[in-house]
Motif scaffolding. Sequence first.
Motif, mmCIF file in Angstrom:
data_model
loop_
_atom_site.group_PDB
_atom_site.id
_atom_site.type_symbol
_atom_site.label_atom_id
_atom_site.label_comp_id
_atom_site.label_asym_id
_atom_site.label_seq_id
_atom_site.Cartn_x
_atom_site.Cartn_y
_atom_site.Cartn_z
ATOM 1 N N ALA A 147 -65.819 94.071 -17.949
ATOM 2 C CA ALA A 147 -66.870 95.066 -17.721
ATOM 3 C C ALA A 147 -66.294 96.425 -18.113
ATOM 4 O O ALA A 147 -65.099 96.548 -18.394
ATOM 5 C CB ALA A 147 -67.324 95.069 -16.265
ATOM 6 N N ILE A 170 -71.607 95.188 -18.690
ATOM 7 C CA ILE A 170 -71.150 93.970 -18.037
ATOM 8 C C ILE A 170 -71.753 92.735 -18.719
ATOM 9 O O ILE A 170 -72.783 92.833 -19.359
ATOM 10 C CB ILE A 170 -71.516 93.987 -16.535
ATOM 11 N N LYS A 194 -72.106 93.507 -9.302
ATOM 12 C CA LYS A 194 -72.278 92.730 -10.529
ATOM 13 C C LYS A 194 -70.933 92.211 -11.039
ATOM 14 O O LYS A 194 -70.841 91.077 -11.538
ATOM 15 C CB LYS A 194 -72.965 93.584 -11.598
ATOM 16 N N ILE A 195 -69.890 93.039 -10.904
ATOM 17 C CA ILE A 195 -68.557 92.589 -11.325
ATOM 18 C C ILE A 195 -68.098 91.428 -10.449
ATOM 19 O O ILE A 195 -67.576 90.421 -10.954
ATOM 20 C CB ILE A 195 -67.546 93.749 -11.244
ATOM 21 N N ALA A 234 -67.242 101.067 -17.835
ATOM 22 C CA ALA A 234 -68.153 102.106 -17.360
ATOM 23 C C ALA A 234 -67.746 103.478 -17.872
ATOM 24 O O ALA A 234 -66.556 103.766 -18.060
ATOM 25 C CB ALA A 234 -68.190 102.130 -15.829
ATOM 26 N N GLU A 258 -73.342 99.256 -6.917
ATOM 27 C CA GLU A 258 -74.169 98.222 -7.554
ATOM 28 C C GLU A 258 -73.393 97.552 -8.687
ATOM 29 O O GLU A 258 -73.471 96.329 -8.878
ATOM 30 C CB GLU A 258 -75.458 98.847 -8.094
ATOM 31 N N PHE A 259 -72.654 98.349 -9.425
ATOM 32 C CA PHE A 259 -71.802 97.835 -10.502
ATOM 33 C C PHE A 259 -70.733 96.912 -9.934
ATOM 34 O O PHE A 259 -70.444 95.845 -10.501
ATOM 35 C CB PHE A 259 -71.179 99.018 -11.236
ATOM 36 N N PHE A 308 -73.043 101.651 -17.589
ATOM 37 C CA PHE A 308 -72.276 100.484 -17.142
ATOM 38 C C PHE A 308 -72.481 99.336 -18.136
ATOM 39 O O PHE A 308 -73.570 99.128 -18.650
ATOM 40 C CB PHE A 308 -72.737 100.056 -15.746
ATOM 41 N N LYS A 342 -74.630 103.793 -7.518
ATOM 42 C CA LYS A 342 -74.643 103.026 -8.768
ATOM 43 C C LYS A 342 -73.301 102.333 -8.991
ATOM 44 O O LYS A 342 -73.257 101.207 -9.515
ATOM 45 C CB LYS A 342 -74.992 103.938 -9.939
ATOM 46 N N VAL A 343 -72.219 103.006 -8.622
ATOM 47 C CA VAL A 343 -70.887 102.401 -8.730
ATOM 48 C C VAL A 343 -70.804 101.155 -7.846
ATOM 49 O O VAL A 343 -70.253 100.115 -8.247
ATOM 50 C CB VAL A 343 -69.795 103.422 -8.355
ATOM 51 N N VAL A 346 -62.621 102.242 -17.164
ATOM 52 C CA VAL A 346 -63.585 103.241 -16.687
ATOM 53 C C VAL A 346 -63.205 104.597 -17.267
ATOM 54 O O VAL A 346 -62.077 105.075 -17.067
ATOM 55 C CB VAL A 346 -63.596 103.319 -15.153
ATOM 56 N N LEU A 385 -64.733 101.979 -6.611
ATOM 57 C CA LEU A 385 -65.171 100.769 -7.299
ATOM 58 C C LEU A 385 -64.292 99.578 -6.915
ATOM 59 O O LEU A 385 -64.797 98.492 -6.594
ATOM 60 C CB LEU A 385 -65.135 100.994 -8.815
#
Length: 276
Positions: free
Chosen positions: A122, A276, A155-156, A124, A151-152, A274, A148-149, A94, A26
Amino acid sequence: MKVEINKVWAVYFSPVGNTEKTVVSLAAAIGEKLNLPVEKLDYTLPAAREAMNTFNKTDLVIWGIPVYAGRIPNKLLPYVQSHFIGNDALAVPVAVFGNRNFDDALIELRNILEANGFHTIAGAGVAAQHAFSTVLAAGRPDQTDMEKVKEFATKIAEKVDTLKTLPQPIDVKGTNPPEVYYTPKGLDGKPTVFLKAKPKTDMEKCNHCGICIRRCPMGSINPNDPSDIIGICIKCHACVKRCPQDAKYFDDEQFTSHKLMLERDFARRAEPLFFI
């Protein structure tokens, strides 16, 4: 005025490696998106838990912990609470859980980070192979999880790019403040107690390589005798998972019953969450 970030940190406690994999991936993805350097702070081993750790307001800290009984590992709590100074750094808590649930671990970590002077942007909860088991969520976090991580991470990075003021604490799942720990149960549905359970060693397989001694996060294995547990065992399974000879194992009846219950009742695929 934009909030300035100059470095991304991956901070973690990770006896069997799943939390490290999640947090480092991440942090690396965020660093790539923001074109920033990434640095690691691994506090898994006792030698790494001595000095104070001070961050800067230009840091973004991705902080991961494995979930133990639905909370932060309690033997690590005093260290996490007292040895980190945020200085207004941004942070992403996380919680990495063994396919059952992260319960209150994420909100507990968020609260500690906020109390230590970090600002959470954020959060997770990420499923991983359970440390107790070879079959429960085997191979996770897998490729789907890691996508998915990433994609997160995007966004972060986007959120960091648009921040103009220090944010309010991120809203995450959990009871605030956390009040209870998860009660382990056996195959019969009754509570199990295995606090005193310790790993055994098959001395016919053991070649005295010393890996278990060096990798024990509590420093609890006798350096002169790998079969002798001289300190606290937190059931992290670092010695079991990392032994190249498969010489370490647990055979406590209540522990085994709990492990089998988890494998029976929580075999479904738990998805990461997740915030955010």
